[in-house]
Design an enzyme around this catalytic site. Structure first.
Site, mmCIF file in Angstrom:
data_model
loop_
_atom_site.group_PDB
_atom_site.id
_atom_site.type_symbol
_atom_site.label_atom_id
_atom_site.label_comp_id
_atom_site.label_asym_id
_atom_site.label_seq_id
_atom_site.Cartn_x
_atom_site.Cartn_y
_atom_site.Cartn_z
ATOM 1 N N ASN A 13 0.885 -1.170 0.000
ATOM 2 C CA ASN A 13 0.000 0.000 0.000
ATOM 3 C C ASN A 13 0.920 1.217 0.000
ATOM 4 O OD1 ASN A 13 -2.364 1.324 2.473
ATOM 5 N ND2 ASN A 13 -2.104 1.845 0.325
ATOM 6 N N ASN A 65 -6.773 10.233 -0.598
ATOM 7 C CA ASN A 65 -6.868 9.056 -1.439
ATOM 8 C C ASN A 65 -6.530 9.374 -2.890
ATOM 9 O OD1 ASN A 65 -7.419 7.000 0.352
ATOM 10 N ND2 ASN A 65 -9.633 7.196 0.215
ATOM 11 N N CYS A 74 -5.312 6.128 8.086
ATOM 12 C CA CYS A 74 -4.665 5.129 7.237
ATOM 13 C C CYS A 74 -3.593 4.443 8.069
ATOM 14 C CB CYS A 74 -4.051 5.778 5.996
ATOM 15 S SG CYS A 74 -3.198 4.597 4.910
ATOM 16 N N GLY A 75 -3.849 3.195 8.444
ATOM 17 C CA GLY A 75 -2.930 2.487 9.322
ATOM 18 C C GLY A 75 -1.569 2.247 8.698
ATOM 19 N N HIS A 151 -15.893 1.296 7.934
ATOM 20 C CA HIS A 151 -15.637 -0.008 7.323
ATOM 21 C C HIS A 151 -16.852 -0.902 7.464
ATOM 22 C CE1 HIS A 151 -11.241 0.040 6.460
ATOM 23 N NE2 HIS A 151 -11.266 1.009 7.362
ATOM 24 N N ASN A 182 -15.402 1.677 3.266
ATOM 25 C CA ASN A 182 -14.388 0.708 2.878
ATOM 26 C C ASN A 182 -14.983 -0.690 3.014
ATOM 27 O OD1 ASN A 182 -11.808 2.510 2.733
ATOM 28 N ND2 ASN A 182 -12.746 3.054 4.686
ATOM 29 N N GLU A 200 -10.936 -0.271 -1.103
ATOM 30 C CA GLU A 200 -10.762 0.925 -0.296
ATOM 31 C C GLU A 200 -11.519 2.105 -0.900
ATOM 32 O OE1 GLU A 200 -7.099 3.168 2.033
ATOM 33 O OE2 GLU A 200 -6.718 1.411 0.777
ATOM 34 N N CYS A 209 -4.519 -2.772 3.673
ATOM 35 C CA CYS A 209 -5.251 -1.674 4.303
ATOM 36 C C CYS A 209 -5.177 -1.889 5.806
ATOM 37 C CB CYS A 209 -6.706 -1.641 3.826
ATOM 38 S SG CYS A 209 -7.700 -0.338 4.601
ATOM 39 N N GLY A 212 -8.471 -1.459 7.551
ATOM 40 C CA GLY A 212 -9.311 -2.596 7.184
ATOM 41 C C GLY A 212 -8.977 -3.826 7.992
#
Length: 269
Positions: A13, A65, A74-75, A151, A182, A200, A209, A212
């Site tokens: 990612n 995005n 955003c992890g 999510h 998501n 996403e 993600c 996610g």
């Protein structure tokens, strides 16, 4: 104006990171984000990350995005910028403050608490978010959670058999989700292992993600499908997720720097 950038990724990612902590930058427009993110005529990325000074944390991280829209969390990007920062950091985001600590090959991130109330996700109307009485083709009874962004999680026997490139956009843009959503399609491999694919919001199919993975693990834990510490395997690799009721989510995984360069701002604005 010539602007430096850092290309990074977490499990594939990928991000273009712009550091405005030392060099002030003009306001980002959606056109500039889309042009930089374009993989044919720009630098190419899933998300553009803007680092700025913060009055409440070590620095502020803003996340855009591929389509130019700004999102709250955003992890994978959090792990990447923690690695870039080089020491433990409190990071201000639109989805809340995050605490990240670098590891040998990435970072461990306190992702904050999950939110399950229907209006916190948000949904268009009240319903049970642990097992929602809705469905799309073969996908039924999802769970929903907000982990800095919204999510929806659907459990299936074989995540690879789901045509997520076709169904993902339909679910993302369903009127049930006023801020879009998501889409996570997951298979429980064992009590300690989940396989996951993600569509996403604003970016499409992604190799990984982080939010996610957090969302999917938390819903699976609430349904008592897995243990409180799990490995989530995405197409790009593995993340370790831990959570207990009433506590914050902990995510640990790799991140790395790919290369550095610079671009002329006016060429992409």
């Amino acid at each position: 104006m010539r602007v430096p950038f850092i290309k990074m990724h977490g499990l594939g990612n990928d991000f273009v990171v712009l550091d405005a902590r030392a060099q002030e930058l003009p306001d980002l427009g959606q056109a500039l984000v889309r042009n930089l993110a374009d993989r044919f005529t720009g630098i190419g990325c899933d998300q553009l990350i803007l680092l700025q000074p913060s009055e409440t944390a070590d620095f502020r991280m803003r996340i855009y995005n591929h389509d130019g829209g700004e999102v709250g969390a955003c992890g994978n990007a959090t792990r990447a910028v923690a690695l870039l920062h080089g020491s433990e950091a409190r990071i201000e985001t639109a989805g809340g403050a995050l605490l990240a600590s670098p590891t040998d090959d990435g970072a461990s991130v306190d992702m904050g608490p999950p939110h399950f109330d229907w209006d916190a996700i948000p949904l268009a109307y009240p319903m049970d978010t642990l097992s929602m009485p809705v469905g799309w083709e073969m996908l039924e009874n999802p769970g929903a959670v907000n982990v800095g962004n919204p999510h929806v999680v659907l459990f299936v026997d074989d995540t690879d058999a789901v045509p997520l490139d076709r169904i993902g956009p339909e679910i993302e843009n369903d009127p049930l989700f006023p801020e879009r959503v998501n889409v996570n399609v997951a298979t429980i491999v064992s009590p300690s292992h989940i396989r996951l694919r993600v569509w996403e919001r604003g970016a499409g199919l992604t190799r990984a993600c982080g939010t996610g993975a957090c969302a999917t693990a938390v819903i699976a834990m609430r349904r008592r499908l897995v243990d409180r510490e799990v490995t989530v395997t995405l197409p790009g690799g593995d993340l370790q997720i831990g959570w207990s009721e009433g506590e914050n989510i902990r995510m640990t995984g790799p991140a790395s720097e790919s290369f550095r360069g610079s671009f002329e701002w006016d060429d992409y604005a």
